[in-house]
Design an enzyme around this catalytic site. Structure first.
Site, PDB file in Angstrom:
ATOM      1  N   LEU A 133      23.159   8.054  32.851  1.00 43.99           N
ATOM      2  CA  LEU A 133      24.531   7.830  33.380  1.00 43.99           C
ATOM      3  C   LEU A 133      24.809   6.448  33.438  1.00 43.99           C
ATOM      4  O   LEU A 133      25.236   5.882  34.575  1.00 43.99           O
ATOM      5  CB  LEU A 133      24.671   8.535  34.542  1.00 43.99           C
ATOM      6  CG  LEU A 133      26.274   8.721  35.169  1.00 43.99           C
ATOM      7  CD1 LEU A 133      27.094   9.397  33.888  1.00 43.99           C
ATOM      8  CD2 LEU A 133      26.513   9.342  36.314  1.00 43.99           C
ATOM      9  N   GLY A 134      24.310   5.593  32.367  1.00 46.03           N
ATOM     10  CA  GLY A 134      24.593   3.981  32.465  1.00 46.03           C
ATOM     11  C   GLY A 134      26.018   3.852  31.640  1.00 46.03           C
ATOM     12  O   GLY A 134      27.079   4.961  31.664  1.00 46.03           O
ATOM     13  N   ARG A 135      26.363   2.959  30.925  1.00 46.02           N
ATOM     14  CA  ARG A 135      27.576   2.484  30.430  1.00 46.02           C
ATOM     15  C   ARG A 135      27.970   3.806  29.448  1.00 46.02           C
ATOM     16  O   ARG A 135      29.133   4.069  29.437  1.00 46.02           O
ATOM     17  CB  ARG A 135      27.773   1.243  29.986  1.00 46.02           C
ATOM     18  CG  ARG A 135      27.645   0.019  31.071  1.00 46.02           C
ATOM     19  CD  ARG A 135      27.923  -1.415  30.224  1.00 46.02           C
ATOM     20  NE  ARG A 135      26.707  -1.704  29.253  1.00 46.02           N
ATOM     21  CZ  ARG A 135      26.983  -2.690  28.735  1.00 46.02           C
ATOM     22  NH1 ARG A 135      27.852  -3.613  28.397  1.00 46.02           N
ATOM     23  NH2 ARG A 135      25.594  -2.904  27.880  1.00 46.02           N
ATOM     24  N   ILE A 136      27.046   3.924  28.690  1.00 46.45           N
ATOM     25  CA  ILE A 136      27.256   5.187  27.422  1.00 46.45           C
ATOM     26  C   ILE A 136      27.681   6.371  28.042  1.00 46.45           C
ATOM     27  O   ILE A 136      28.342   7.065  27.597  1.00 46.45           O
ATOM     28  CB  ILE A 136      26.163   5.006  26.442  1.00 46.45           C
ATOM     29  CG1 ILE A 136      26.002   3.667  25.695  1.00 46.45           C
ATOM     30  CG2 ILE A 136      26.382   6.040  25.234  1.00 46.45           C
ATOM     31  CD1 ILE A 136      24.888   3.369  24.761  1.00 46.45           C
ATOM     32  N   THR A 214      22.032  10.257  20.744  1.00 47.47           N
ATOM     33  CA  THR A 214      22.229   9.108  20.068  1.00 47.47           C
ATOM     34  C   THR A 214      21.652   7.836  20.760  1.00 47.47           C
ATOM     35  O   THR A 214      22.246   6.867  20.703  1.00 47.47           O
ATOM     36  CB  THR A 214      23.729   8.903  20.368  1.00 47.47           C
ATOM     37  OG1 THR A 214      24.250   8.842  21.576  1.00 47.47           O
ATOM     38  CG2 THR A 214      24.539   9.982  19.489  1.00 47.47           C
ATOM     39  N   ARG A 216      17.390   7.027  21.518  1.00 44.28           N
ATOM     40  CA  ARG A 216      16.128   6.846  20.836  1.00 44.28           C
ATOM     41  C   ARG A 216      15.457   8.065  20.235  1.00 44.28           C
ATOM     42  O   ARG A 216      15.394   9.008  20.981  1.00 44.28           O
ATOM     43  CB  ARG A 216      15.361   5.902  21.676  1.00 44.28           C
ATOM     44  CG  ARG A 216      15.708   4.688  21.841  1.00 44.28           C
ATOM     45  CD  ARG A 216      15.361   3.753  20.394  1.00 44.28           C
ATOM     46  NE  ARG A 216      15.466   2.173  20.596  1.00 44.28           N
ATOM     47  CZ  ARG A 216      16.708   1.889  20.355  1.00 44.28           C
ATOM     48  NH1 ARG A 216      17.844   2.386  20.056  1.00 44.28           N
ATOM     49  NH2 ARG A 216      16.830   0.309  20.386  1.00 44.28           N
ATOM     50  N   GLU A 245      12.316   6.327  11.227  1.00 48.43           N
ATOM     51  CA  GLU A 245      13.551   6.010  10.390  1.00 48.43           C
ATOM     52  C   GLU A 245      13.119   5.184   9.021  1.00 48.43           C
ATOM     53  O   GLU A 245      12.323   4.171   9.268  1.00 48.43           O
ATOM     54  CB  GLU A 245      14.470   5.198  11.145  1.00 48.43           C
ATOM     55  CG  GLU A 245      14.983   6.418  12.464  1.00 48.43           C
ATOM     56  CD  GLU A 245      16.165   5.806  13.059  1.00 48.43           C
ATOM     57  OE1 GLU A 245      16.538   4.601  12.864  1.00 48.43           O
ATOM     58  OE2 GLU A 245      16.442   6.405  14.129  1.00 48.43           O
ATOM     59  N   HIS A 262      21.661   6.957  12.146  1.00 47.23           N
ATOM     60  CA  HIS A 262      21.709   5.775  13.071  1.00 47.23           C
ATOM     61  C   HIS A 262      22.857   4.992  12.835  1.00 47.23           C
ATOM     62  O   HIS A 262      22.764   3.674  12.837  1.00 47.23           O
ATOM     63  CB  HIS A 262      20.407   4.998  13.164  1.00 47.23           C
ATOM     64  CG  HIS A 262      20.032   4.359  14.223  1.00 47.23           C
ATOM     65  ND1 HIS A 262      18.564   4.172  14.494  1.00 47.23           N
ATOM     66  CD2 HIS A 262      20.757   3.719  15.230  1.00 47.23           C
ATOM     67  CE1 HIS A 262      18.409   3.351  15.806  1.00 47.23           C
ATOM     68  NE2 HIS A 262      19.755   3.306  16.323  1.00 47.23           N
ATOM     69  N   ILE A 263      24.087   5.586  13.082  1.00 45.39           N
ATOM     70  CA  ILE A 263      25.315   4.869  12.975  1.00 45.39           C
ATOM     71  C   ILE A 263      26.222   4.773  14.127  1.00 45.39           C
ATOM     72  O   ILE A 263      27.440   4.298  14.273  1.00 45.39           O
ATOM     73  CB  ILE A 263      26.148   5.450  11.975  1.00 45.39           C
ATOM     74  CG1 ILE A 263      26.419   7.075  12.376  1.00 45.39           C
ATOM     75  CG2 ILE A 263      25.545   5.648  10.501  1.00 45.39           C
ATOM     76  CD1 ILE A 263      27.664   7.698  11.812  1.00 45.39           C
ATOM     77  N   ALA A 264      25.658   5.030  15.426  1.00 44.49           N
ATOM     78  CA  ALA A 264      26.272   5.170  16.754  1.00 44.49           C
ATOM     79  C   ALA A 264      27.226   3.748  16.799  1.00 44.49           C
ATOM     80  O   ALA A 264      28.100   3.829  17.495  1.00 44.49           O
ATOM     81  CB  ALA A 264      25.539   5.441  17.980  1.00 44.49           C
TER      82      ALA A 264
END
Length: 286
Positions: A133-136, A214, A216, A245, A262-264
């Site tokens: 529950l950080g910024r993302i 989204t 690792r 990858e 890996h396009i987040a």
């Protein structure tokens, strides 16, 4: 690239892909600086880079860089501070909706001119478990708030004001899997978290949730994930990241997963800001 060209340094590029480990072994010994993606900069590679002064990472993750060895060799390591949270959160919610509405299957049917309808599910009223529950994680919750979801969260530390303001229940990782309809991962990676999500946690699923990663790829045991899908312990998975990858494994053959390369953070606006920041970090250190 325009900034770099004007700097006067000779440039070696990988043609819009990341360098392989073998390519880095050949290239790095002659380089004074590198703009790094997610390719590996371990002790072996860095020991060959006798002229290297700066590693400028596009992004914030440094799990691919041997920081202790870089420090010993006085190689400066920089990250970008551009906020990726909204971009990653937008993809996370897009993936949830893609799975819930079976968008890929329905689009394929129209393209194949069958007009067969695959039913979807409502997102409204679902329990969303957010691991990290950080910024993302917070940005993802902000978007999902508009869908009348309720929220569980698991983290090492919590922003109590945010938790209280959004009526979030903080629970153990096991409870996330027991209670959630949707589970999103927004974690930084350290080696101790390798395959954090595996067979034991999947077996605790009560509601056949969907899994969205989204963060690792290394945090999920992909073999255990496939087994959980086969046994319908989970009803679907959406992955933007993979343990290895580019990914070319068995998940590519499944209809119950949604996969992206890996396009987040790979939006025009964010990428431009990150790349310019990384270039400036490199040149300022040199």
């Amino acid at each position: 690239m325009e900034i770099l060209k004007k700097s006067g340094y000779q440039l070696i590029t990988a043609n819009k892909r990341k360098f392989t480990y073998e390519e880095l072994s050949e290239i790095l010994p002659s380089c004074v600086g590198v703009i790094a993606g997610t390719e590996l900069y371990d002790k072996n590679i860095l020991s060959q880079a006798t002229a290297l002064k700066v590693i400028s990472r596009i992004g914030i993750g440094l799990d691919n860089v041997d920081l202790e060895y870089a420090n010993d060799k006085e190689i400066a390591v920089e990250i970008t501070r551009t906020d990726l949270s909204e971009s990653v959160a937008e993809l996370t919610v897009s993936m949830i909706l893609s799975l819930y509405k079976n968008l890929d299957k329905n689009m394929t049917n129209v393209r194949n001119r069958t007009f067969k309808k695959v039913p979807g599910r409502m997102l409204s009223g679902k329990v969303v478990g957010i691991v990290g529950l950080g910024r993302i994680g917070k940005s993802t919750l902000h978007i999902l708030n508009g869908f009348n979801c309720s929220f569980l969260a698991h983290d090492i530390v919590y922003d109590d004001d945010f938790v209280n303001a959004h009526n979030i229940e903080t629970v153990s990782l096991e409870e996330i899997f027991i209670q959630s309809d949707i589970i999103c991962f927004h974690l930084s990676y350290i080696p101790e978290m390798h395959h954090l999500i595996g067979k034991d946690l999947f077996q605790k699923c009560n509601k056949s949730p969907i899994i969205v990663n989204t963060s690792r790829g290394q945090i999920i045991d992909e073999t255990a994930l496939i087994n959980a899908l086969d046994k319908q312990l989970i009803s679907g998975a959406a992955l933007d990241v993979f343990e290895k990858e580019p990914y070319n494994g068995p998940l590519c053959e499944r209809e119950d997963v949604f996969l992206t390369p890996h396009i987040a953070s790979f939006t025009k606006e964010i990428r431009e800001r990150m790349e310019i920041e990384a270039v400036n970090n490199l040149l300022n250190n040199l």
